[in-house]
Write an enzyme that holds these catalytic residues in place. Sequence first.
Site, mmCIF file in Angstrom:
data_model
loop_
_atom_site.group_PDB
_atom_site.id
_atom_site.type_symbol
_atom_site.label_atom_id
_atom_site.label_comp_id
_atom_site.label_asym_id
_atom_site.label_seq_id
_atom_site.Cartn_x
_atom_site.Cartn_y
_atom_site.Cartn_z
ATOM 1 N N ASN A 1 0.803 -1.358 0.042
ATOM 2 C CA ASN A 1 -0.006 -0.130 -0.045
ATOM 3 C C ASN A 1 0.783 1.239 0.058
ATOM 4 O O ASN A 1 0.467 2.409 -0.465
ATOM 5 C CB ASN A 1 -0.902 0.087 1.313
ATOM 6 C CG ASN A 1 -1.599 1.415 1.470
ATOM 7 O OD1 ASN A 1 -2.524 1.845 0.863
ATOM 8 N ND2 ASN A 1 -1.060 2.044 2.428
ATOM 9 N N TYR B 1 3.731 9.780 -10.997
ATOM 10 C CA TYR B 1 2.607 9.031 -10.126
ATOM 11 C C TYR B 1 1.695 7.999 -11.215
ATOM 12 O O TYR B 1 1.832 6.698 -10.573
ATOM 13 C CB TYR B 1 1.837 10.008 -9.647
ATOM 14 C CG TYR B 1 0.622 9.093 -8.606
ATOM 15 C CD1 TYR B 1 1.138 8.669 -7.305
ATOM 16 C CD2 TYR B 1 -0.548 9.008 -9.023
ATOM 17 C CE1 TYR B 1 0.174 7.893 -6.516
ATOM 18 C CE2 TYR B 1 -1.410 8.092 -8.234
ATOM 19 C CZ TYR B 1 -1.136 7.969 -6.833
ATOM 20 O OH TYR B 1 -1.721 7.045 -5.909
ATOM 21 N N ALA C 1 2.962 6.795 -13.834
ATOM 22 C CA ALA C 1 3.918 5.627 -14.482
ATOM 23 C C ALA C 1 4.225 4.842 -13.415
ATOM 24 O O ALA C 1 4.315 3.581 -13.638
ATOM 25 C CB ALA C 1 5.283 6.454 -14.786
ATOM 26 N N SER C 2 4.329 5.167 -12.178
ATOM 27 C CA SER C 2 4.578 4.323 -11.040
ATOM 28 C C SER C 2 3.339 3.288 -10.793
ATOM 29 O O SER C 2 3.536 2.117 -10.707
ATOM 30 C CB SER C 2 4.784 4.995 -9.647
ATOM 31 O OG SER C 2 3.559 5.671 -9.171
ATOM 32 N N ILE D 1 -9.963 9.328 -3.102
ATOM 33 C CA ILE D 1 -10.529 9.181 -1.652
ATOM 34 C C ILE D 1 -10.252 10.173 -0.586
ATOM 35 O O ILE D 1 -9.320 10.716 -0.752
ATOM 36 C CB ILE D 1 -9.914 7.763 -1.227
ATOM 37 C CG1 ILE D 1 -9.786 6.677 -2.520
ATOM 38 C CG2 ILE D 1 -10.170 7.432 -0.031
ATOM 39 C CD1 ILE D 1 -11.329 6.335 -2.866
#
Length: 246
Positions: free
Chosen positions: A88, A153, A155-156, A186
């Site tokens: 996570n 972000y 790409a990751s 969220i």
Amino acid sequence: MAGKVAIVTGGSRGIGRTIVQTLAAEGAKVHFFYRSEADAAREVVDAVSAAGGQATAWMVDVTDSQACQQAVEQIADQSERIDVLVNNAGIVRDNLLAAMEDEEITSVLQTNLFSVFHVTRAVVPFMMSQRSGQIVNLSSVAATKGGRGQANYAASKGAVEAVTRALAVELAPRKIRVNAVAPGVIETAMSQQVRDLAGDEVKSRILLKRYGQPEEIAQAVTFLASDLASYITGQVLYVDGGFKMA
């Protein structure tokens, strides 16, 4: 989840904290990694204990492969098994590409992607010896729905989904399932800046016209980690209120 041993990375705040609490509430013994927020980690342990669950906090830098290996080995020695891994841990460093610094690229890739390799590589041998295990990776709607200033972000998270599918094929013969959950917007501290800047514009692009709650992501993760999802592997479950479709 009763009797299961779970590892959750990035478990001291936001979605990770809720995942820890939800898995513990379902009976799992949860070990979670955090990088620096010791007070927040203690709060999670206390909250889980007060609710009758079991959780242990480990200060681990998930960008350090050796630190991940050592922590996983210690957990395996203590618990004698590892049933669930939830990757996570994640950060954002949004910026336009022309202005993006090297650190904004490398830090996002190291935390969001390389950590998945570091922790999973350490956990997999124990799951293989058990011939069982469930791995759930956290992706994002950004993996497939482009956003301004999110090249690093996106790409990751796109890579996380590719890794999820590849590992599902690789580990299926050892009865290890690998899936991902891709949240939309969220209500957490991590998305606060996006929500503050975009406001009603973002909500207008979500079919359900509201932001998601951490509990809704945690329930999806718990489902994929449980025996209820015993015939599901290599999948990405989008929990985004219809944002991907709008």
